[in-house]
Design an enzyme around this catalytic site. Structure first.
Site, short mmCIF file in Angstrom:
data_model
loop_
_atom_site.label_atom_id
_atom_site.label_comp_id
_atom_site.label_asym_id
_atom_site.label_seq_id
_atom_site.Cartn_x
_atom_site.Cartn_y
_atom_site.Cartn_z
N ASP A 1 2.64 -4.63 5.80
CA ASP A 1 1.57 -4.28 4.86
C ASP A 1 2.04 -3.08 4.05
O ASP A 1 2.14 -1.96 4.57
CB ASP A 1 0.30 -3.95 5.65
CG ASP A 1 -0.82 -3.37 4.77
OD1 ASP A 1 -0.71 -3.43 3.53
OD2 ASP A 1 -1.80 -2.85 5.34
N ASP B 1 -8.29 -10.76 9.04
CA ASP B 1 -7.38 -9.73 9.53
C ASP B 1 -8.21 -8.56 10.02
O ASP B 1 -9.25 -8.22 9.44
CB ASP B 1 -6.39 -9.30 8.44
CG ASP B 1 -7.04 -8.77 7.18
OD1 ASP B 1 -7.45 -7.58 7.15
OD2 ASP B 1 -7.13 -9.53 6.19
N GLU C 1 1.36 -1.08 0.42
CA GLU C 1 0.42 -0.97 -0.70
C GLU C 1 0.38 0.47 -1.18
O GLU C 1 1.20 1.29 -0.79
CB GLU C 1 -0.96 -1.47 -0.26
CG GLU C 1 -1.43 -0.89 1.06
CD GLU C 1 -2.70 -1.55 1.58
OE1 GLU C 1 -3.76 -1.30 0.98
OE2 GLU C 1 -2.63 -2.30 2.57
#
Length: 522
Positions: free
Chosen positions: A204, A112, A206
């Protein structure tokens, strides 16, 4: 969810849509050389070139200043996620451990990347030749950052090298709603095309990278975080037809969502960097018995125009193939508040598996709320999805004064009007938040079927629906087709609201009857 409160309006100009250089990118119609998936265990991280050191990655302070974070930039904050010993892109402090990456776990290998890395087309070919078969590329962050030039090059060059590829968005739940960020993401490249090579879009989410006082979970409660994620997931699904995958750590998921199982219909991209990858990624978040992708290290060494640079290493689960992940559209098949013993469980399960309803996510699981009246905007969404979510460009001027073009379900409501399924009210309004009454539902389904020729019986089918009733023909037709049976006392109760379980039953019976499901747009 079936009705969202968040406006789907990006807070920045749609630069990519206006820039000529992005036209080819957003079309996503790339000619990709055929390449077989790796069927053997993924290779070890590429060795460092003799006499050179990999280009250092950005520090967290640098990423914070740029409002540009890599996939997993704050995963090291999670005490439950063991870190591999390797050159770290997450070098928030000078005492980051250095060393060489461990041997990769079994699975199809991938990477990634974000705008912090620079590759040329030859680098991507080298990575492919070294066994890398997929790449996730960063497109956006929040509702203001767009990785413009780097994203376009990484997306096109990885595809040209023969790789499968996907696009990710770094979430910042404290800056704007999930729906706004999803809209921004899709408008700036975060789409999905069923071309057999495009992986699901990726959220994503987090730990909060900023010391801004909002805390680990961006100032949101667990319920609020679940709602934020649902808003993002559902908006991307509505705009692209695909549920995005979710990247996170088990620790963050437990802390910030209460370890909800509500998003198991999205593929899991787990982050865990163990010192011994052969032991696996460890405990997964609740609801996911297995992962789809695993970011197992932040320290593989890959070629770059100036030598080498540090890149995240990912693998696909050994039980899956990239082609299956690229082409599978996942949907929820059950709801926590609809047990198998529920009277309409079969119909509701069908509604979910057909992609007509997604329900609501909660920390305890995904709910359908079967006895809640269905609102008119949700009804429009149900019918639009029931018709197969047909290609339709809504007008720039709304057909209804109370449904602005920024309304979450504007497209579906405008489509409902364009097909003649709804005419709205005499004052030019639609009343999107009002419950759908049973007589209006009968009219909607009758028109959806093309207003078929039908002569109602001279004796009313229901005692409370005389032949003079405005929708008596539509209601009698509904009964004649078996879509409705009315109530045990011989009434239809035309002015009552339609509950969501009854709506599931009506659509299921309509489907079973084989009636038309493709209204003609006038």
């Amino acid at each position: 969810m079936d009705v969202m409160n968040d406006p789907l309006v990006p807070r920045m100009p749609l630069r990519c849509l206006l820039a000529a250089g992005c036209a080819a990118l957003l079309a996503l119609g790339l000619a990709v050389p055929a390449g077989a998936e790796a069927a053997t265990p993924a290779p070890s991280a590429s060795p460092e070139a003799p006499g050179s050191a990999p280009a250092p990655g950005p520090t967290l302070d640098q990423m914070n200043a740029a409002h540009d974070h890599t996939l997993g930039s704050t995963a090291f904050m999670d005490p439950s996620a063991p870190k591999n010993t390797g050159p770290s892109m997450r070098s928030a402090s000078p005492d980051t451990v250095s060393g060489s990456a461990s041997t990769a776990p079994a699975g199809v290998a991938g990477v990634d990347v974000s705008g912090w890395q620079t590759f040329n087309a030859a680098n991507w070919v080298t990575m492919y030749n070294n066994g890398i078969r997929f790449a996730y590329v960063k497109a956006t962050e929040g509702s203001t950052y767009y990785s413009h030039q780097e994203f376009a090059e990484q997306w096109n060059d990885s595809a040209a090298a023969g790789m499968f590829r996907g696009i990710y968005h770094f979430a910042s739940p404290n800056t704007s709603s999930g729906a706004v960020q999803a809209q921004y993401f899709v408008a700036h490249g975060g789409t999905w095309t069923n071309d057999g090579k495009t992986l699901p879009p990726l959220l994503d989410i987090e730990y909060n990278p900023y010391g801004d006082g909002t805390g680990t979970c961006y100032g949101l409660s667990q319920d609020e975080m679940v709602s934020w994620i649902q808003s993002f997931i559902d908006t991307v699904q509505q705009l692209t037809g695909q549920y995005p995958a979710i990247y996170s750590t088990t620790g963050w998921w437990s802390t910030c969502t209460g370890n909800t199982p509500a998003f198991a219909n999205s593929a899991l991209f787990i982050a865990s960097w163990p010192s011994n990858p052969s032991s696996g990624p460890g405990t997964l978040p609740r609801g996911w018995p297995s992962y789809t992708f695993w970011q197992w290290t932040d320290s593989t060494i890959q070629p770059s125009p100036t030598g080498t640079q540090t890149v995240d290493g990912d693998v696909l689960s050994t039980s899956l193939s990239l082609s299956s992940v690229a082409t599978t559209v996942t949907r929820p098949t059950s709801f926590a508040d609809v047990p198998s013993s529920y009277p309409f469980s079969t119909e509701i399960t069908w509604l979910a598996s057909a992609g007509i309803s997604t329900g609501w996510a909660t920390p305890q699981g995904r709910n359908f709320q079967p006895q809640t009246p269905i609102a008119r905007d949700a009804m429009a969404a149900f019918l639009y999805r029931f018709a197969g979510s047909p290609a339709y460009t809504p007008p720039t001027t709304s057909p209804f004064s109370d449904v602005p073009t920024s309304y979450p379900f504007y497209t579906q409501i405008a489509w409902l009007a364009a097909t003649g399924i709804t005419t709205g009210y005499g004052d030019g309004t639609f009343h999107p938040g009002d419950p759908v009454n049973r007589d209006a539902m009968a009219a909607f389904l009758y028109r959806f079927a093309g207003s078929p020729a039908y002569t109602p019986p001279t004796t009313p089918r229901f005692s409370d629906v005389p032949t003079s009733y405005p929708f008596s023909t539509q209601i009698a037709w509904l009964a004649a087709t078996g879509i409705t049976t009315g109530y045990g006392d011989g009434t239809f109760q035309p002015g009552s609201a339609v509950n969501r379980d009854a709506m599931a039953a009506f659509l299921y019976r309509y489907h079973q009857d084989g009636l038309p499901t493709s209204p003609v747009v006038h």
